[in-house]
Design an enzyme around this catalytic site. Structure first.
Site, short mmCIF file in Angstrom:
data_model
loop_
_atom_site.label_atom_id
_atom_site.label_comp_id
_atom_site.label_asym_id
_atom_site.label_seq_id
_atom_site.Cartn_x
_atom_site.Cartn_y
_atom_site.Cartn_z
N CYS A 112 1.02 -1.07 0.18
CA CYS A 112 -0.03 0.44 -0.06
C CYS A 112 0.36 1.49 -0.44
O CYS A 112 0.54 2.45 -0.70
CB CYS A 112 -0.90 -0.21 1.14
SG CYS A 112 -2.11 -1.49 1.33
N HIS A 253 -2.70 6.94 3.67
CA HIS A 253 -3.45 5.80 2.62
C HIS A 253 -4.42 6.00 3.93
O HIS A 253 -4.98 5.58 4.70
CB HIS A 253 -2.51 4.59 3.14
CG HIS A 253 -2.87 3.28 2.81
ND1 HIS A 253 -3.35 3.18 1.68
CD2 HIS A 253 -2.72 2.20 3.21
CE1 HIS A 253 -3.88 2.25 1.46
NE2 HIS A 253 -4.01 1.49 2.40
N ASN A 283 -10.09 0.70 0.03
CA ASN A 283 -8.98 0.77 0.21
C ASN A 283 -8.09 0.32 -1.23
O ASN A 283 -8.19 -0.51 -1.82
CB ASN A 283 -7.95 -0.03 1.27
CG ASN A 283 -6.65 0.02 1.13
OD1 ASN A 283 -5.56 0.21 0.49
ND2 ASN A 283 -5.92 -0.97 1.99
N1 ACO Z 1 -19.04 -8.19 8.01
C1 ACO Z 1 -19.48 -8.32 9.21
N2 ACO Z 1 -18.76 -9.53 9.89
C2 ACO Z 1 -17.36 -9.53 9.95
C3 ACO Z 1 -16.88 -8.78 8.59
C4 ACO Z 1 -17.92 -8.53 7.95
N3 ACO Z 1 -17.85 -7.56 6.64
N4 ACO Z 1 -15.48 -9.13 8.72
C5 ACO Z 1 -15.61 -9.51 9.92
N5 ACO Z 1 -16.83 -9.85 10.52
C6 ACO Z 1 -16.83 -10.43 11.78
C7 ACO Z 1 -15.39 -11.65 12.03
O1 ACO Z 1 -15.99 -13.21 11.86
C8 ACO Z 1 -15.14 -11.12 13.56
O2 ACO Z 1 -16.46 -11.56 15.17
P1 ACO Z 1 -15.89 -13.05 15.50
O3 ACO Z 1 -15.92 -11.24 16.92
O4 ACO Z 1 -17.27 -13.88 15.68
O5 ACO Z 1 -14.79 -14.37 15.92
C9 ACO Z 1 -15.59 -9.75 13.99
O6 ACO Z 1 -16.49 -9.59 12.96
C10 ACO Z 1 -14.97 -8.72 14.67
O7 ACO Z 1 -13.96 -9.23 13.67
P2 ACO Z 1 -11.84 -8.37 13.73
O8 ACO Z 1 -11.56 -9.22 12.89
O9 ACO Z 1 -12.15 -8.23 15.35
O10 ACO Z 1 -13.03 -6.94 13.11
P3 ACO Z 1 -11.75 -5.51 13.65
O11 ACO Z 1 -12.35 -4.93 14.40
O12 ACO Z 1 -10.84 -5.75 13.64
O13 ACO Z 1 -11.98 -5.29 12.16
C11 ACO Z 1 -11.15 -5.06 10.15
C12 ACO Z 1 -11.56 -5.87 11.00
C13 ACO Z 1 -11.76 -3.88 9.30
C14 ACO Z 1 -10.24 -5.45 8.68
C15 ACO Z 1 -9.52 -4.31 10.63
O14 ACO Z 1 -9.16 -5.42 11.52
C16 ACO Z 1 -8.82 -3.92 9.72
O15 ACO Z 1 -9.15 -2.54 9.55
N6 ACO Z 1 -7.22 -4.42 9.93
C17 ACO Z 1 -6.80 -3.47 9.07
C18 ACO Z 1 -6.72 -4.27 7.23
C19 ACO Z 1 -6.03 -3.12 6.83
O16 ACO Z 1 -5.57 -2.07 6.98
N7 ACO Z 1 -5.08 -4.09 5.93
C20 ACO Z 1 -4.55 -3.50 4.68
C21 ACO Z 1 -3.26 -2.78 5.05
S1 ACO Z 1 -3.03 -2.66 3.25
C22 ACO Z 1 -2.32 -3.31 2.01
O17 ACO Z 1 -1.49 -3.51 1.64
C23 ACO Z 1 -3.47 -4.42 0.91
#
Ligand code: ACO
Length: 326
Positions: A112, A253, A283
């Site tokens: 990214c 970003h 993203n």
């Molecule tokens: N819809 C509904 N529920 C969901 C979804 C969804 N799309 N996705 C996950 N959940 C659920 C999970 O299964 C979990 O359920 P559980 O508690 O029963 O297991 C619950 O929601 C919470 O999941 P978490 O992973 O803890 O949620 P979090 O608040 O951490 O949000 C997210 C997840 C949005 C992915 C966050 O962690 C994030 O943004 N991380 C960084 C991602 C990022 O920046 N990535 C790109 C880097 S850049 C690159 O190089 C591509």
């Protein structure tokens, strides 16, 4: 002699994929996606479009905005993690389409933060004083092609797009003031694409195991992103001899609204100094920062002399921040 961004352009595919559309595809909800990420919709490339197409359209717009011709460029560099193919580099495909054969062209793969890394490579090239005067720098990604559309943990996050800037050697106090880059390869397996490279070439088995789609430990990525984006921002400002309160615009970003918010709070920057468009694009990886800059230029938000802080984090892990006097 400094280096300055003289023009910006961007391109996003026409097709819009909304959270409501995703509700029909996986077990998710608009409310969950908006609350956890800030994303409402994203753009998805058409079947005939690949990263070099998005990059080319953004480049043409950047050239047009500055009244430049492709022949005015001395080099083409593309930051991308989703090249059209492993080789030739996407930058070579863009160069060919611009019709400027002979000029050097290559890709930078830094996840990214690809745009921040590519911009720094271009700045360094221009500083060498070896004949290069003007470079096309592109951040472009088509993440939809490596997204597992059956995995709700990742598929709600990503979109496609491209942004391009033209950078030039420049006399004066405007331009790139400081850049800080970093990385930690020991954490690479928290965000990666298992197959399709030399480690695991494509095979019926890799396809059956869905190993051509990105895998991510979202919570861990989130934690590191918040920390590193804060650190890199502060380090770049210090290198530029500036204090956070002197920043006019934070252009981060766009990975998650909560990561952006945490970064801004650490820098003590009010929301009106933070540019956010994640709601409309999700993203877009290396494209997100130049895409934001393009919108800001279009809206007349960037004014001469303003201090602009770019910061990004992503797969690698890699991170980087750049301070610009616009
Ligand atoms: N819809 C509904 N529920 C969901 C979804 C969804 N799309 N996705 C996950 N959940 C659920 C999970 O299964 C979990 O359920 P559980 O508690 O029963 O297991 C619950 O929601 C919470 O999941 P978490 O992973 O803890 O949620 P979090 O608040 O951490 O949000 C997210 C997840 C949005 C992915 C966050 O962690 C994030 O943004 N991380 C960084 C991602 C990022 O920046 N990535 C790109 C880097 S850049 C690159 O190089 C591509």
């Amino acid at each position: 002699m400094g280096v300055r961004i003289v023009s910006v352009g961007a391109y996003v595919p026409e097709r819009v994929l909304t959270n409501q559309d995703l509700e029909q595809m996986v077990d998710t909800s608009d409310q969950w996606i908006v609350e956890r990420t800030g994303i409402r919709e994203r753009r998805i490339a058409a079947d005939h479009e690949a990263t070099s197409d998005l990059a080319y359209h953004a480049s043409v717009r950047a050239l047009a905005r500055a009244g430049l011709q492709p022949e005015d460029l001395d080099m083409v560099v593309v930051g991308t993690a989703t090249p059209d193919m492993l080789f030739p580099a996407t930058a070579c495909l863009v160069q060919a389409r611009l019709g400027i054969q002979g000029r050097p062209c290559f890709d930078v793969e830094a996840g990214c933060p690809g745009f921040v890394f590519t911009l720094e490579v271009a700045r360094a090239m221009l500083s060498l004083n070896n004949g290069y005067r003007r470079i096309l720098v592109v951040g472009a990604d088509t993440l939809s092609r490596i997204t597992d559309w059956t995995d709700r943990n990742t598929c709600v996050l990503f979109g496609d797009g491209a942004g391009a800037v033209v950078v030039e050697r420049h006399d004066g106090d405007r331009g790139i003031l400081a850049t800080v880059l970093g990385g930690d390869g020991t954490l690479g397996d928290l965000l990666y694409l298992p197959a399709g490279g030399s480690r695991k070439p494509a095979s019926p088995e890799t396809v059956a195991n869905r190993e051509h789609y990105l895998r991510m430990e979202g919570r861990e990525v989130f934690r590191h992103a918040v920390l590193r984006m804060q650190e890199a921002s502060l380090a770049a400002l210090e290198k530029a001899g500036l204090r956070p309160e002197e920043v006019d615009w934070l252009v981060p970003h766009q990975a998650n609204w909560r990561i952006i918010d945490a970064t801004a709070k650490r820098l003590n920057l009010p929301p009106e100094k933070v540019y956010v468009n994640i709601d409309r694009y999700g993203n877009t990886s290396a494209a997100s920062i130049p895409l934001a800059l393009d919108e800001m230029v279009e809206r007349g938000l960037l004014r001469e002399g303003q201090i602009v802080l770019l910061v990004a984090f992503g797969a690698g892990f890699t991170w980087g921040a750049t301070v610009i006097r616009w």
